[in-house]
Design a protein around this motif. Sequence first.
Motif, mmCIF file in Angstrom:
data_model
loop_
_atom_site.group_PDB
_atom_site.id
_atom_site.type_symbol
_atom_site.label_atom_id
_atom_site.label_comp_id
_atom_site.label_asym_id
_atom_site.label_seq_id
_atom_site.Cartn_x
_atom_site.Cartn_y
_atom_site.Cartn_z
ATOM 1 N N THR A 239 4.606 5.500 -4.749
ATOM 2 C CA THR A 239 3.431 5.196 -3.923
ATOM 3 C C THR A 239 3.835 4.569 -2.593
ATOM 4 O O THR A 239 3.288 4.915 -1.544
ATOM 5 N N GLY A 243 3.174 6.622 1.012
ATOM 6 C CA GLY A 243 2.319 6.037 2.038
ATOM 7 C C GLY A 243 3.060 5.674 3.306
ATOM 8 O O GLY A 243 2.612 5.997 4.415
ATOM 9 N N SER A 418 -2.066 -3.940 2.581
ATOM 10 C CA SER A 418 -1.778 -2.702 3.314
ATOM 11 C C SER A 418 -2.831 -1.646 3.005
ATOM 12 O O SER A 418 -3.233 -0.869 3.879
ATOM 13 N N SER A 419 -3.293 -1.624 1.745
ATOM 14 C CA SER A 419 -4.341 -0.680 1.361
ATOM 15 C C SER A 419 -5.641 -0.969 2.106
ATOM 16 O O SER A 419 -6.304 -0.055 2.594
ATOM 17 N N THR A 502 -3.878 6.958 2.292
ATOM 18 C CA THR A 502 -2.995 5.785 2.341
ATOM 19 C C THR A 502 -3.559 4.642 1.514
ATOM 20 O O THR A 502 -2.850 4.006 0.727
ATOM 21 N N SER A 503 -4.851 4.393 1.680
ATOM 22 C CA SER A 503 -5.485 3.288 0.966
ATOM 23 C C SER A 503 -5.414 3.486 -0.545
ATOM 24 O O SER A 503 -5.057 2.564 -1.290
ATOM 25 N N LEU A 506 -1.596 3.254 -1.938
ATOM 26 C CA LEU A 506 -1.054 1.892 -1.939
ATOM 27 C C LEU A 506 -1.808 0.990 -2.913
ATOM 28 O O LEU A 506 -1.218 0.067 -3.497
ATOM 29 N N LEU A 507 -3.089 1.240 -3.107
ATOM 30 C CA LEU A 507 -3.847 0.454 -4.084
ATOM 31 C C LEU A 507 -3.334 0.719 -5.498
ATOM 32 O O LEU A 507 -3.212 -0.215 -6.314
ATOM 33 N N SER A 510 -0.201 -1.224 -5.890
ATOM 34 C CA SER A 510 -0.471 -2.650 -6.036
ATOM 35 C C SER A 510 -0.891 -2.996 -7.456
ATOM 36 O O SER A 510 -0.412 -3.976 -8.045
#
Length: 524
Positions: A239, A243, A418-419, A502-503, A506-507, A510
């Motif tokens: 991930t 991203g 970042s997300s 991207t969101s 990255l989520l 996380s």
Amino acid sequence: MIGAIIWGSLSDNVGRRRALLSALLVNALFGIMTAFMPTYGNFITTRLCSGIGGGIPIVFAYYCEFVTQAERGRHLSWLLVFWAVGGVFTALMAWIIIPRTGLTVVLDEEHHFSSWRIFLVVCSLPSFGAVIGLYYMPESPRFLLEKGREVEAMVVYKRIFKWNNAHNPGAEYQLSELELPTTTSTHRNHRHTSPNHTSANTFGADIMHSLEQFWGVFFQLFMPPYFKTTVLLLIVWLTCSFGFYGLSVWFPEYIKLLKSEEYEKNATIVDDDVILDKVFNNTSFENIHYLKTKFNNVTFSNVLFNHVLFLNCTFVDSTFTNVRTSRTYFRYSYLEHNTFIDTDIYDYRFDHCEMKNNTKRSSAPGCSLDFDYNIHYKEVFQENLIGQLTMIPGTLVTSLLMDKLGRVRIMSISMALSSVAAFFIWFLNSKIGVIVFEAVFNFIFISGWNALDITTTEAFPTNIRTTAYGFLSAASRIAGVMGTLCFGQFIYSSRAIPMLTTSAVLLIGSIVSLRLKETKDNLL
């Protein structure tokens, strides 16, 4: 990707220092060779070989096995500062050495040793410097103990003690060989019983032994007690890489798109005009659209056409001599009794045109690709330099918090922020906005990436540490390639697509990272 697997596996068998020396030497030698390659095929081959010389998996393991547990996070964060410094160095060298516009690149290429070749040579020098410095460094004592080479490990420990007590010459090392920590490996390797076994034959035998042992070590990563850790880290690596590398392509390409759109809006329009018996000599035509224009007995000599469009135009009895073009096209036009001498106006520049009795002589030699003279590398270098610079303070902040908050917490918080930050992509409609957003994004994201590097290094025991890191790093490269391909397709689509992609990615990283076990208290 290839290098991470090769050197990671070798490092767990032949030693950190020897594997890293070999990797850096391959990187440096082929990096220099690339600058002298005469053809594109040779260039790509040497670049591939230079990339295989990447020894990143070894660097973290080698360094962390020298530092104390209490300061490991801070020291590894400082090590990562120099990754950012290297990025700044590369961006600065590009700024200083490489021409900043497409036209100057073409002119520079006429020199025997053009500027991009000099740039490649300069960027290879740090690898040679690292090889020289590393030559005088000892092997990792933790690795030596793992291989049952306690005497050599004791020599290294005494050497480190002497360095640390240079201000106190009378200090004596108290630890005895019997008090050294024992190996954690189930298979002690007694192939190396003497520090003098450094011949080419021994090293070659070690490489063959490493290849034989690779699959056995590799499958350990997917067996208890490492299976869960490997899978979780693999998801986070994928991930992060998807991203980050995806956006790293999207940022400069989107800036180019914005500049191109602005450039098109400022195009000069010449509509339904007649140009008769005229000579254009030593001049340039830039960003002009000729619509339904008639050229009769017109001479173009030593002329540059840059982003010029001839749409529904007529050319009769005209001459083009020593003409150079970039993004210039004749569309739905009529051309009769024209002469083209020493030009790069190749056939593909005529789109649905009617051609009658035209003459071509001595077409310009060289690459027939439509190289854009209007590329402005200054903006590319500027965007890259600012993005790299912001990683330095981000890494410094990480170094202060890594041992206090823990690796997993920093990783999860950084990727979550970042997300959220990715949603601001929607508001990017200017070059300045893109550069500022990239700087802020890199500042936030780099902490999570650094924590991931450190966690991966600490999560596995010495006997499989660099093999594990190498595998995860290689897998992330595949995700990075997928990210660059996907985000490359997003350039001309709505900003909502890269924003949401991207969101979401990255989520996921996380959330998954929260399942990882904290490694700051792990013994190496």
